[in-house]
Design a protein around this motif. Sequence first.
Motif, PDB file in Angstrom:
ATOM      1  N   UNK A  80      10.778  21.173   4.798  1.00  0.00           N
ATOM      2  CA  UNK A  80      10.993  22.471   5.440  1.00  0.00           C
ATOM      3  C   UNK A  80      10.914  23.646   4.481  1.00  0.00           C
ATOM      4  N   UNK A  81      11.427  23.479   3.276  1.00  0.00           N
ATOM      5  CA  UNK A  81      11.608  24.625   2.388  1.00  0.00           C
ATOM      6  C   UNK A  81      10.497  24.779   1.348  1.00  0.00           C
ATOM      7  N   UNK A  82       9.353  24.154   1.578  1.00  0.00           N
ATOM      8  CA  UNK A  82       8.238  24.264   0.634  1.00  0.00           C
ATOM      9  C   UNK A  82       7.120  25.115   1.229  1.00  0.00           C
ATOM     10  N   UNK A  83       6.584  26.001   0.374  1.00  0.00           N
ATOM     11  CA  UNK A  83       5.613  27.015   0.798  1.00  0.00           C
ATOM     12  C   UNK A  83       4.422  27.051  -0.163  1.00  0.00           C
ATOM     13  N   UNK A  84       3.304  27.641   0.286  1.00  0.00           N
ATOM     14  CA  UNK A  84       2.187  27.867  -0.641  1.00  0.00           C
ATOM     15  C   UNK A  84       2.619  28.745  -1.811  1.00  0.00           C
ATOM     16  N   UNK A  85       2.081  28.467  -2.969  1.00  0.00           N
ATOM     17  CA  UNK A  85       2.381  29.238  -4.173  1.00  0.00           C
ATOM     18  C   UNK A  85       1.493  30.482  -4.195  1.00  0.00           C
ATOM     19  N   UNK A  86       2.067  31.686  -4.124  1.00  0.00           N
ATOM     20  CA  UNK A  86       1.241  32.905  -4.132  1.00  0.00           C
ATOM     21  C   UNK A  86       0.336  33.002  -5.360  1.00  0.00           C
ATOM     22  N   UNK A  87       0.776  32.410  -6.473  1.00  0.00           N
ATOM     23  CA  UNK A  87      -0.015  32.458  -7.698  1.00  0.00           C
ATOM     24  C   UNK A  87      -1.121  31.401  -7.712  1.00  0.00           C
ATOM     25  N   UNK A  88      -1.001  30.417  -6.827  1.00  0.00           N
ATOM     26  CA  UNK A  88      -1.983  29.326  -6.772  1.00  0.00           C
ATOM     27  C   UNK A  88      -2.068  28.831  -5.329  1.00  0.00           C
ATOM     28  N   UNK A  89      -2.667  29.615  -4.438  1.00  0.00           N
ATOM     29  CA  UNK A  89      -2.641  29.329  -2.996  1.00  0.00           C
ATOM     30  C   UNK A  89      -3.172  27.951  -2.609  1.00  0.00           C
ATOM     31  N   UNK A  99      14.725  28.492   3.122  1.00  0.00           N
ATOM     32  CA  UNK A  99      13.749  29.258   3.900  1.00  0.00           C
ATOM     33  C   UNK A  99      12.737  28.306   4.525  1.00  0.00           C
ATOM     34  N   UNK A 100      12.737  28.202   5.832  1.00  0.00           N
ATOM     35  CA  UNK A 100      11.897  27.243   6.544  1.00  0.00           C
ATOM     36  C   UNK A 100      10.473  27.762   6.698  1.00  0.00           C
ATOM     37  N   UNK A 101       9.512  26.944   6.305  1.00  0.00           N
ATOM     38  CA  UNK A 101       8.094  27.282   6.451  1.00  0.00           C
ATOM     39  C   UNK A 101       7.649  26.931   7.873  1.00  0.00           C
ATOM     40  N   UNK A 102       7.311  27.921   8.692  1.00  0.00           N
ATOM     41  CA  UNK A 102       6.969  27.646  10.094  1.00  0.00           C
ATOM     42  C   UNK A 102       5.616  26.970  10.279  1.00  0.00           C
ATOM     43  N   UNK A 103       4.810  26.895   9.225  1.00  0.00           N
ATOM     44  CA  UNK A 103       3.469  26.315   9.346  1.00  0.00           C
ATOM     45  C   UNK A 103       3.420  24.831   8.999  1.00  0.00           C
ATOM     46  N   UNK A 338      32.428  33.528   1.836  1.00  0.00           N
ATOM     47  CA  UNK A 338      31.207  33.555   1.032  1.00  0.00           C
ATOM     48  C   UNK A 338      30.140  34.425   1.688  1.00  0.00           C
ATOM     49  N   UNK A 339      28.998  34.537   1.010  1.00  0.00           N
ATOM     50  CA  UNK A 339      27.885  35.296   1.567  1.00  0.00           C
ATOM     51  C   UNK A 339      27.354  34.613   2.825  1.00  0.00           C
ATOM     52  N   UNK A 340      26.735  35.408   3.686  1.00  0.00           N
ATOM     53  CA  UNK A 340      26.117  34.852   4.888  1.00  0.00           C
ATOM     54  C   UNK A 340      24.936  33.970   4.500  1.00  0.00           C
ATOM     55  N   UNK A 341      24.654  32.968   5.316  1.00  0.00           N
ATOM     56  CA  UNK A 341      23.500  32.103   5.088  1.00  0.00           C
ATOM     57  C   UNK A 341      22.215  32.932   5.096  1.00  0.00           C
ATOM     58  N   UNK A 342      21.220  32.491   4.307  1.00  0.00           N
ATOM     59  CA  UNK A 342      19.980  33.261   4.196  1.00  0.00           C
ATOM     60  C   UNK A 342      19.146  33.206   5.474  1.00  0.00           C
ATOM     61  N   UNK A 343      19.342  32.181   6.282  1.00  0.00           N
ATOM     62  CA  UNK A 343      18.662  32.073   7.574  1.00  0.00           C
ATOM     63  C   UNK A 343      19.631  31.480   8.596  1.00  0.00           C
ATOM     64  N   UNK A 344      19.465  31.866   9.848  1.00  0.00           N
ATOM     65  CA  UNK A 344      20.185  31.304  10.996  1.00  0.00           C
ATOM     66  C   UNK A 344      21.693  31.564  10.956  1.00  0.00           C
ATOM     67  N   UNK A 345      22.100  32.568  10.211  1.00  0.00           N
ATOM     68  CA  UNK A 345      23.518  32.912  10.141  1.00  0.00           C
ATOM     69  C   UNK A 345      24.080  33.221  11.526  1.00  0.00           C
TER      70      UNK A 345
END
Length: 396
Positions: A80-89, A99-103, A338-345
């Motif tokens: 879920x939390x893995x994304x394309x690398x902007x420096x190496x697409x 952070x969930x990758x929707x793709x 604590x701080x709010x969750x970064x997603x789905x808080x």
Amino acid sequence: MFMNKLSCTIVALVVCLTLTAKATTPVHANSDTYQKAEALLKNQIMAEAAWAMQQKPVTITAASSARSAGGLHDFFSEADYFWPDPKNPDGPYINRDGLTNPDNFVEHRKAMIRFSKIIGALASAYKITHDDKYVKQAVVHLRAWFINRETLMNPNLEYSQAVKGLFTGRNYGIIDTIHLMEVAQGVIVMEKSAALDPKTTEGIKSWFNAYTTWLNTSQKGLQEKNVKNNHTTCWTMQVASFAKLCGNKAMLDSCTNRFKQVLLPNQMGLDGSFPLELSRTKPYGYSIFNLDAMVTLCQILSSSSQNLWAYETADGKSIKKGIAYLYPYIADKSTWPLKADVMYWDNWPVAQPFLLFGAAAYQNTDWYAAWAKLDHDPKVEEVIRNLPIRHPLIWM
């Protein structure tokens, strides 16, 4: 490969059932809690069951991904939390925790969650009404997932939570099959019905026996067992759930010992919190998720001779302390320190099973009242993904 070994697996299962005693029976300290919960949930259950009666089976063979290294019958998902690398697409994906990758490919997970929802609804309706029509419909889906050659899923997760450019599958993906627990528990409930024939029951148990063996012997299974946070909790919860269906007392005893000697002492802080979950980018959601899993283990494993609800470590850690720690932040989320969750808080909490099961075990009316007021039918996919117990009556 699974089908070629089916007869051997069935023989092994029969031997297993012969050598092991009857599975433990959960402790339910307050049957009044069940009656109140049934009255509250009945209309929703019957509506879900009416929907489930109209559904046709959809297994993992209905969708595939070119990125999977497995075959048609192999469960596949991407982390879920893995994304394309902007420096190496075009290169390997990179981790962005929380952070969930929707793709990413999640169609097999969605199919499994749908399956869990169908069986959970049908088993719940059967428990309330004792009408065999719900079991007959469940059998159609159970055979599609576990028995029919054309549509079954192989009993392993070798290709789950893959990461492009790095891994064809990872041990962390084993958490995806938490959504088979209500399938297993649903079979336990419906096994009393003549509509669930012995041959189908044998085939289902053969599948779960094979999967439990894989969880305990494969490299990925053993890696997941030894992860230190909610992943090992969920590994143990799954093994306990599936072992209960198969009547594997030795495995149930192993899970009980693991709860007492590993999970509770190593994960819980002296205040009842879970420090490893608090260190994540979604500490609120992960704390809820891990407590749900810990409490569900108590619900599965506790018996008159081995009551985990009453267990306490030498330094005072207990599941009751865990519920007592988190409950105030469920009752009043604004007090979360604590701080709010970064997603789905904004999407947590919902009707968390730890509140209901804890209320029944300890006869705590405040916990029940909090559970009763929360959302019993969440629609957000991320919430559902982290809420494997959505039909609590079949567990009580």
